[in-house]
Design a protein around this motif. Structure first.
Motif, PDB file in Angstrom:
ATOM      1  N   SER A  41      35.552  41.213  40.920  1.00 21.86           N
ATOM      2  CA  SER A  41      36.031  40.311  41.962  1.00 21.86           C
ATOM      3  C   SER A  41      35.733  38.856  41.619  1.00 21.86           C
ATOM      4  CB  SER A  41      35.435  40.680  43.319  1.00 21.86           C
ATOM      5  OG  SER A  41      34.049  40.476  43.312  1.00 21.86           O
ATOM      6  N   LEU A  42      34.586  38.586  41.006  1.00 22.22           N
ATOM      7  CA  LEU A  42      34.253  37.232  40.608  1.00 22.22           C
ATOM      8  C   LEU A  42      35.211  36.730  39.530  1.00 22.22           C
ATOM      9  CD1 LEU A  42      32.277  34.876  40.941  1.00 22.22           C
ATOM     10  CD2 LEU A  42      30.874  35.910  39.162  1.00 22.22           C
ATOM     11  N   THR A  43      35.551  37.594  38.582  1.00 23.87           N
ATOM     12  CA  THR A  43      36.499  37.229  37.526  1.00 23.87           C
ATOM     13  C   THR A  43      37.874  36.935  38.118  1.00 23.87           C
ATOM     14  OG1 THR A  43      35.309  38.641  35.985  1.00 23.87           O
ATOM     15  CG2 THR A  43      37.527  37.993  35.357  1.00 23.87           C
ATOM     16  N   GLN A  44      38.316  37.760  39.042  1.00 26.11           N
ATOM     17  CA  GLN A  44      39.615  37.548  39.677  1.00 26.11           C
ATOM     18  C   GLN A  44      39.625  36.250  40.479  1.00 26.11           C
ATOM     19  OE1 GLN A  44      40.134  41.162  41.870  1.00 26.11           O
ATOM     20  NE2 GLN A  44      40.957  42.289  40.114  1.00 26.11           N
ATOM     21  N   LYS A  45      38.538  35.950  41.179  1.00 18.61           N
ATOM     22  CA  LYS A  45      38.464  34.724  41.973  1.00 18.61           C
ATOM     23  C   LYS A  45      38.516  33.503  41.066  1.00 18.61           C
ATOM     24  CE  LYS A  45      35.613  32.206  45.321  1.00 18.61           C
ATOM     25  NZ  LYS A  45      36.093  30.942  44.841  1.00 18.61           N
ATOM     26  N   ARG A  46      37.792  33.550  39.959  1.00 16.19           N
ATOM     27  CA  ARG A  46      37.816  32.415  39.026  1.00 16.19           C
ATOM     28  C   ARG A  46      39.212  32.206  38.469  1.00 16.19           C
ATOM     29  NH1 ARG A  46      32.184  33.471  35.730  1.00 16.19           N
ATOM     30  NH2 ARG A  46      30.800  32.708  37.362  1.00 16.19           N
ATOM     31  N   SER A  47      39.907  33.302  38.178  1.00 18.01           N
ATOM     32  CA  SER A  47      41.271  33.201  37.667  1.00 18.01           C
ATOM     33  C   SER A  47      42.199  32.584  38.711  1.00 18.01           C
ATOM     34  CB  SER A  47      41.772  34.581  37.261  1.00 18.01           C
ATOM     35  OG  SER A  47      43.104  34.516  36.818  1.00 18.01           O
ATOM     36  N   ARG A  48      42.077  33.021  39.965  1.00 16.62           N
ATOM     37  CA  ARG A  48      42.905  32.462  41.048  1.00 16.62           C
ATOM     38  C   ARG A  48      42.606  30.982  41.246  1.00 16.62           C
ATOM     39  NH1 ARG A  48      41.123  37.002  43.857  1.00 16.62           N
ATOM     40  NH2 ARG A  48      39.812  35.658  45.137  1.00 16.62           N
ATOM     41  N   ASP A  49      41.327  30.627  41.221  1.00 20.62           N
ATOM     42  CA  ASP A  49      40.954  29.226  41.407  1.00 20.62           C
ATOM     43  C   ASP A  49      41.506  28.364  40.282  1.00 20.62           C
ATOM     44  OD1 ASP A  49      39.607  29.964  43.675  1.00 20.62           O
ATOM     45  OD2 ASP A  49      37.594  29.823  42.791  1.00 20.62           O
ATOM     46  N   LEU A  50      41.435  28.859  39.061  1.00 21.75           N
ATOM     47  CA  LEU A  50      41.953  28.111  37.923  1.00 21.75           C
ATOM     48  C   LEU A  50      43.462  27.954  38.033  1.00 21.75           C
ATOM     49  CD1 LEU A  50      41.224  26.769  35.250  1.00 21.75           C
ATOM     50  CD2 LEU A  50      41.612  28.957  34.133  1.00 21.75           C
ATOM     51  N   ASP A  51      44.154  29.020  38.425  1.00 24.85           N
ATOM     52  CA  ASP A  51      45.603  28.943  38.579  1.00 24.85           C
ATOM     53  C   ASP A  51      45.980  27.980  39.703  1.00 24.85           C
ATOM     54  OD1 ASP A  51      45.978  30.729  36.530  1.00 24.85           O
ATOM     55  OD2 ASP A  51      46.261  32.476  37.837  1.00 24.85           O
ATOM     56  N   GLY A  52      45.165  27.905  40.726  1.00 33.05           N
ATOM     57  CA  GLY A  52      45.441  27.010  41.851  1.00 33.05           C
ATOM     58  C   GLY A  52      45.287  25.550  41.490  1.00 33.05           C
ATOM     59  N   HIS A  53      44.527  25.248  40.443  1.00 34.59           N
ATOM     60  CA  HIS A  53      44.311  23.861  40.047  1.00 34.59           C
ATOM     61  C   HIS A  53      45.266  23.379  38.977  1.00 34.59           C
ATOM     62  CE1 HIS A  53      40.763  23.087  42.455  1.00 34.59           C
ATOM     63  NE2 HIS A  53      40.282  24.258  42.099  1.00 34.59           N
ATOM     64  N   LYS A  54      46.135  24.264  38.499  1.00 34.40           N
ATOM     65  CA  LYS A  54      47.096  23.864  37.482  1.00 34.40           C
ATOM     66  C   LYS A  54      48.161  22.965  38.103  1.00 34.40           C
ATOM     67  CE  LYS A  54      46.639  27.784  34.369  1.00 34.40           C
ATOM     68  NZ  LYS A  54      47.316  28.941  33.769  1.00 34.40           N
ATOM     69  N   LEU A  55      48.615  22.004  37.333  1.00 35.20           N
ATOM     70  CA  LEU A  55      49.641  21.085  37.789  1.00 35.20           C
ATOM     71  C   LEU A  55      51.011  21.614  37.364  1.00 35.20           C
ATOM     72  CD1 LEU A  55      48.042  17.662  36.827  1.00 35.20           C
ATOM     73  CD2 LEU A  55      48.119  18.720  39.080  1.00 35.20           C
ATOM     74  N   ASP A  56      51.984  21.544  38.276  1.00 37.74           N
ATOM     75  CA  ASP A  56      53.340  21.948  37.960  1.00 37.74           C
ATOM     76  C   ASP A  56      54.082  20.751  37.386  1.00 37.74           C
ATOM     77  OD1 ASP A  56      52.982  24.526  38.920  1.00 37.74           O
ATOM     78  OD2 ASP A  56      53.471  23.929  40.982  1.00 37.74           O
ATOM     79  N   LYS A  57      54.819  20.971  36.327  1.00 35.36           N
ATOM     80  CA  LYS A  57      55.584  19.874  35.703  1.00 35.36           C
ATOM     81  C   LYS A  57      57.049  20.122  35.807  1.00 35.36           C
ATOM     82  CE  LYS A  57      52.156  18.268  32.461  1.00 35.36           C
ATOM     83  NZ  LYS A  57      51.884  17.908  31.094  1.00 35.36           N
TER      84      LYS A  57
END
Length: 57
Positions: A41-57
């Motif tokens: 669950s911690l790994t999945q949360k980190r992945s979601r958080d990282l994806d949420g901070h990506k910028l769309d171009k």
């Protein structure tokens, strides 16, 4: 020389043996199901958080 309570000594020895056996089994059988779920669950949360901070171009 101080007298000792043999019941306390016997129980302390039994606790030490039980603890050693538990440690050996923990190494032998790996992490518990709860620990595995926690890591997952911690790994999945980190992945979601990282994806949420990506910028769309």
């Amino acid at each position: 020389m101080k007298p000792i309570n043999l019941n306390k000594a016997r129980k302390a020895k039994a606790r030490a043996e039980k603890s050693a056996r538990a440690d050996a089994n923990a190494v032998k059988f790996g992490p518990s199901k709860a620990e595995k779920n926690s890591v997952t669950s911690l790994t999945q949360k980190r992945s979601r958080d990282l994806d949420g901070h990506k910028l769309d171009k």
